[in-house]
Write a protein that holds these residues in place. Sequence first.
Motif, PDB file in Angstrom:
ATOM      1  N   ASP A 137      -9.915   1.749   5.554  1.00  0.00           N
ATOM      2  CA  ASP A 137      -8.629   1.042   6.284  1.00  0.00           C
ATOM      3  C   ASP A 137     -10.424   0.998   7.342  1.00  0.00           C
ATOM      4  O   ASP A 137      -9.799   0.146   8.065  1.00  0.00           O
ATOM      5  N   HIS A 150      -3.508  -6.620   5.347  1.00  0.00           N
ATOM      6  CA  HIS A 150      -3.974  -5.507   6.742  1.00  0.00           C
ATOM      7  C   HIS A 150      -3.455  -5.326   7.947  1.00  0.00           C
ATOM      8  O   HIS A 150      -3.509  -4.344   8.237  1.00  0.00           O
ATOM      9  N   ILE A 196       0.264  -2.648   4.201  1.00  0.00           N
ATOM     10  CA  ILE A 196      -0.672  -3.436   4.375  1.00  0.00           C
ATOM     11  C   ILE A 196      -0.211  -3.887   2.624  1.00  0.00           C
ATOM     12  O   ILE A 196       0.413  -3.274   2.276  1.00  0.00           O
ATOM     13  N   ASN A 202     -11.112  -2.325   7.618  1.00  0.00           N
ATOM     14  CA  ASN A 202     -10.494  -3.524   7.226  1.00  0.00           C
ATOM     15  C   ASN A 202     -10.858  -4.399   5.200  1.00  0.00           C
ATOM     16  O   ASN A 202     -10.691  -6.016   6.379  1.00  0.00           O
ATOM     17  N   SER A 262      -5.521 -10.977   6.718  1.00  0.00           N
ATOM     18  CA  SER A 262      -6.430 -11.166   5.503  1.00  0.00           C
ATOM     19  C   SER A 262      -7.785 -11.309   4.637  1.00  0.00           C
ATOM     20  O   SER A 262      -8.027 -11.809   5.603  1.00  0.00           O
ATOM     21  N   TRP A 293     -10.940  -0.049  -1.180  1.00  0.00           N
ATOM     22  CA  TRP A 293     -10.672  -0.140   0.113  1.00  0.00           C
ATOM     23  C   TRP A 293     -11.383   0.242   1.381  1.00  0.00           C
ATOM     24  O   TRP A 293     -10.326   1.674   1.354  1.00  0.00           O
ATOM     25  N   HIS A 300       0.933  -0.609   0.097  1.00  0.00           N
ATOM     26  CA  HIS A 300      -0.137  -0.250  -0.395  1.00  0.00           C
ATOM     27  C   HIS A 300       0.884   1.656  -0.154  1.00  0.00           C
ATOM     28  O   HIS A 300       2.555   1.178   0.814  1.00  0.00           O
TER      29      HIS A 300
END
Length: 102
Positions: A87, A41, A28, A90, A49, A85, A23
């Motif tokens: 965050d 993550h 990530i 997740n 994951s 995504w 990321h």
Amino acid sequence: LFRSQTCEVSETFPVLPQGCLWHPKKDILAVLTKQDASVLHSVRSCNASIKAEVRSSGFILCACWTKEGSRLVVAIGSMLYSYIWNDAQNTLNPCSFCPIFD
């Protein structure tokens, strides 16, 4: 001071040669096989994951994070799929308002 950590990723298919994508702003990691895209993550702690919901019968060729890291764009066959995504939760969800390019 240099610190190193190794984690083991168990995938059904071999990881693609260019199949590990960090990321752009966070710890990530996206991991690609020819049929799955997973996002780890919690790389620093528990290696938790999640898998992207791949709705195509083609093979994954490559992927990239957007510059700000809010999306993972995956090339499957001759098509591009965009995943958002989240965050805070997740989660990696197919983008419902993004076009699928063919």
